[in-house]
Design a protein around this motif. Structure first.
Motif, short mmCIF file in Angstrom:
data_model
loop_
_atom_site.label_atom_id
_atom_site.label_comp_id
_atom_site.label_asym_id
_atom_site.label_seq_id
_atom_site.Cartn_x
_atom_site.Cartn_y
_atom_site.Cartn_z
N ALA A 21 -20.32 -32.40 16.77
CA ALA A 21 -21.44 -33.24 17.20
C ALA A 21 -20.92 -34.59 17.67
CB ALA A 21 -22.43 -33.42 16.05
N THR A 22 -21.48 -35.05 18.76
CA THR A 22 -21.06 -36.35 19.27
C THR A 22 -21.62 -37.47 18.42
OG1 THR A 22 -21.25 -37.85 21.15
CG2 THR A 22 -23.06 -36.35 20.83
N ALA A 23 -20.91 -38.56 18.41
CA ALA A 23 -21.36 -39.71 17.62
C ALA A 23 -22.65 -40.30 18.17
CB ALA A 23 -20.26 -40.77 17.59
N LEU A 24 -22.98 -39.94 19.42
CA LEU A 24 -24.20 -40.47 20.01
C LEU A 24 -25.45 -39.83 19.43
CD1 LEU A 24 -23.22 -40.60 23.81
CD2 LEU A 24 -23.35 -42.50 22.20
N ALA A 25 -25.34 -38.62 18.91
CA ALA A 25 -26.51 -37.88 18.46
C ALA A 25 -27.17 -38.56 17.27
CB ALA A 25 -26.13 -36.45 18.10
N GLY A 29 -33.58 -35.19 11.71
CA GLY A 29 -34.87 -35.65 11.20
C GLY A 29 -35.40 -36.85 11.95
N LEU A 30 -34.52 -37.81 12.25
CA LEU A 30 -34.94 -39.00 12.99
C LEU A 30 -35.34 -38.63 14.41
CD1 LEU A 30 -35.28 -42.02 13.30
CD2 LEU A 30 -32.82 -42.21 13.80
N ALA A 31 -34.57 -37.75 15.05
CA ALA A 31 -34.92 -37.32 16.41
C ALA A 31 -36.29 -36.64 16.42
CB ALA A 31 -33.85 -36.37 16.94
N ALA A 32 -36.53 -35.77 15.44
CA ALA A 32 -37.83 -35.08 15.37
C ALA A 32 -38.96 -36.08 15.16
CB ALA A 32 -37.81 -34.05 14.25
N PHE A 33 -38.73 -37.07 14.29
CA PHE A 33 -39.77 -38.08 14.04
C PHE A 33 -40.11 -38.86 15.29
CE2 PHE A 33 -40.56 -42.61 13.31
CZ PHE A 33 -41.80 -42.55 12.70
N VAL A 150 -34.31 -39.07 23.69
CA VAL A 150 -33.84 -38.40 22.46
C VAL A 150 -33.13 -37.10 22.80
CG1 VAL A 150 -34.61 -37.28 20.34
CG2 VAL A 150 -35.62 -39.47 21.02
N VAL A 151 -33.71 -36.32 23.73
CA VAL A 151 -33.09 -35.05 24.11
C VAL A 151 -31.67 -35.27 24.62
CG1 VAL A 151 -33.18 -33.16 25.79
CG2 VAL A 151 -35.25 -33.85 24.56
N LYS A 152 -31.47 -36.30 25.42
CA LYS A 152 -30.14 -36.59 25.95
C LYS A 152 -29.14 -36.84 24.83
CE LYS A 152 -27.13 -37.86 29.17
NZ LYS A 152 -26.65 -36.99 30.25
N LEU A 153 -29.57 -37.56 23.82
CA LEU A 153 -28.67 -37.86 22.70
C LEU A 153 -28.33 -36.62 21.90
CD1 LEU A 153 -30.19 -41.20 21.36
CD2 LEU A 153 -27.99 -40.90 22.50
N GLY A 162 -30.91 -24.95 25.30
CA GLY A 162 -32.24 -24.36 25.21
C GLY A 162 -32.86 -24.56 23.85
N GLN A 163 -32.04 -24.38 22.80
CA GLN A 163 -32.56 -24.53 21.44
C GLN A 163 -33.00 -25.97 21.17
OE1 GLN A 163 -29.89 -23.12 18.41
NE2 GLN A 163 -30.87 -24.35 16.80
N VAL A 164 -32.18 -26.94 21.59
CA VAL A 164 -32.51 -28.35 21.35
C VAL A 164 -33.77 -28.76 22.12
CG1 VAL A 164 -31.72 -30.72 21.71
CG2 VAL A 164 -30.14 -29.00 20.81
N VAL A 165 -33.78 -28.43 23.41
CA VAL A 165 -34.93 -28.81 24.23
C VAL A 165 -36.20 -28.12 23.74
CG1 VAL A 165 -35.90 -28.75 26.56
CG2 VAL A 165 -33.49 -29.33 26.24
#
Length: 520
Positions: A21-25, A29-33, A150-153, A162-165
């Motif tokens: 995982a990149t450090a940018l991500a 939980g925070l992304a979902a919020f 958020v998606v970009k990160l 596909g799973q993330v988006v």
């Protein structure tokens, strides 16, 4: 010397270990919020926008369509812009500012709409679109930009795109659904529009500031711009909140459906005018329930006066309460009358009891609910008089204007009983003609009461439809009308047939009420 070929096959590319995982991500939980919260905030804005602009341009199909259309446009442009920016700058530096700016825009929205609404009040389609855009577009576009950032990160591994988006898109949709249901079922019924918007603005600001602090702590990044810029934004937000407290407020109270206000008649100290979304809806005299101020109430009163011998009690059903003017009149002129009032807005019932002299009791029962649903539960042949006076702003709700509704009213009305319906229309009078055709499809005898100028398509006005299965006492009604309003006209028989012409009969399957009301 060449090496011999290997007997072991290389593993397929899909079995390679996932990239780290990149450090940018962001944490999942925070992304979902962030996606859930920002998407939900857009739907809160969209739902509340109807209440915000309603006092100035009404709550019609055109206004509702404008709110939905402008909100979708804001989402589209916001998502597009957010995605474009995400490919050119570090999304971590833009997430917190997007939330803070959305909070500021939300705080400023209310005073902007209230000041602009006074200028655009009652305007045409362009005025509706402009006022709705002022209410929704900027904060919704800023919030819509959050998801692509958020998606970009989160796109650390292209094999899981596909799973993330899909996951974040689903979370955003769930946020919108949750906010829509929460706002429609809870917030609007419990809190004024001002409180909802300011609370949302504060929540967005706090979320943005908190996110900015977290990102600086985790990655040692700073929000873009000098401290003076951030201070200026904070001051702007405070100014927006401050303007809210001094912006003109067209409401005394906000009910679940209306911005309501009761005004004292300066020419009649005991007179009270009920305004809903800034439009006059009812007038009552607190000490004289026999006083009928508006012409159409006089016409309804005249029909009621000849429905049965003078002073004889009636069993009356009222579709729409408003200021309860006609029920109070019937009780005063025909003691013992049983008035049942179906009013969808419980807040108006409470307002009537508090400020308009409404006194529930054996002669007046108010039932809160949708008239279409409640009429279906009424006994057959149970009412001498049914009064249709339900409006959404200045429009009869479409589901109360159809042949199926008229059939239910005829079922409830006793043989020889009378149905009177108040309708508002404007030249070229397409709706009143269609509604007359609709009522005539169920009632054998129909007449129309209206000002001559309105029948000549010279002005908009109230129209009162009178329907019965038995022949109407036209002479008696005409005599009584001449006593209460000498200028009014009544069209029965062949005259009415000529007036209606080939107008359509409205049905549950096809009732374009708002379109018929639109002026040519």
């Amino acid at each position: 010397m060449s090496s011999p070929p290997s007997d072991v096959e290389a593993p397929p590319a899909s079995s390679a270990p996932p990239a780290p995982a990149t450090a940018l991500a962001l944490p999942n939980g925070l992304a979902a919020f962030l996606v859930f919260f920002s998407s939900g905030a857009v739907l809160v804005l969209e739902t509340v926008a109807l209440r915000l602009v309603g006092p100035y341009v009404g709550v019609t199909l055109q206004v509702t369509s404008s709110v939905i259309g402008i909100a979708l446009a804001a989402i589209a442009y916001g998502a597009w812009s957010g995605g474009w920016l995400a490919d050119r700058r570090d999304p971590r530096t833009m997430l917190a500012p997007a939330l803070v700016l959305a909070g500021i825009a939300t705080a400023i929205t209310l005073p902007v709409v209230r000041y602009a609404g006074e200028v655009l009040r009652g305007g045409a389609a362009s005025a509706i679109l402009l006022l709705v855009a002022l209410a929704v577009f900027v904060p919704a576009a800023l919030l819509a930009a959050v998801t692509p950032l958020v998606v970009k990160l989160q796109l650390a591994d292209l094999r899981r795109t596909g799973q993330v988006v899909g996951r974040l898109s689903g979370i955003g949709t769930l946020g919108g659904i949750t906010a829509t249901l929460l706002t429609g079922f809870v917030l609007v019924a419990a809190l004024p529009t001002t409180v909802i918007l300011l609370s949302l603005a504060i929540a967005l600001g706090v979320a943005g500031i908190g996110l900015g602090w977290y990102l600086r702590r985790q990655a040692r990044t700073e929000l873009p711009g000098p401290a003076r810029t951030r201070a200026a934004l904070a001051v702007l937000g405070l100014i927006g909140a401050g303007l809210t407290t001094v912006a003109p407020n067209p409401c005394d109270i906000e009910t679940a459906y209306h911005c309501a206000r009761v005004a004292v008649d300066p020419m009649r100290p005991t007179g009270r005018t009920l305004l809903l979304n800034s439009a006059e809806h009812s007038y009552v005299d607190l000490t004289d329930p026999k006083h009928l101020e508006y012409a159409y109430t006089k016409w309804i009163g005249a029909v009621a006066d000849v429905t049965a011998p003078a002073g004889q009690r009636l069993d009356a059903l009222h579709l729409g309460g408003g200021g309860f003017t006609v029920p109070r009149y019937l009780t005063a002129t025909r003691p013992g009358t049983d008035n049942v009032v179906f009013e969808i807005d419980g807040g108006l019932v409470e307002l009537g009891e508090r400020e308009l002299g409404v006194r529930p009791g054996p002669d007046l029962r108010a039932v809160v609910g949708d008239a279409r649903m409640l009429v279906a539960g009424q006994p057959t042949d149970s009412r001498d008089l049914v009064v249709g006076d339900a409006f959404g702003h200045l429009v009869v709700p479409w589901h109360l204007a159809t042949r199926e509704m008229a059939a239910e009213i005829r079922r409830v009305t006793r043989p020889g009983g009378v149905y009177v319906q108040n309708v508002i229309d404007y030249p070229p009078l397409r709706f009143i003609r269609a509604e007359l055709a609709t009522v005539a499809a169920e009632f054998a005898h129909v007449a129309l009461i209206a000002p001559p100028q309105a029948l000549a398509e010279q002005q908009g006005a109230n129209f009162v439809i009178v329907g019965s299965d038995a022949p109407l006492p036209l002479d008696a009604i005409g005599t009584r009308l001449s006593e209460v309003d000498p200028q009014v006209a009544m069209l029965p028989g062949a005259e009415l047939t000529d007036f209606v012409g080939a107008a359509m009969v409205l049905t549950d399957d096809f009732a374009p009420v708002d379109q018929l009301l639109a002026t040519a």
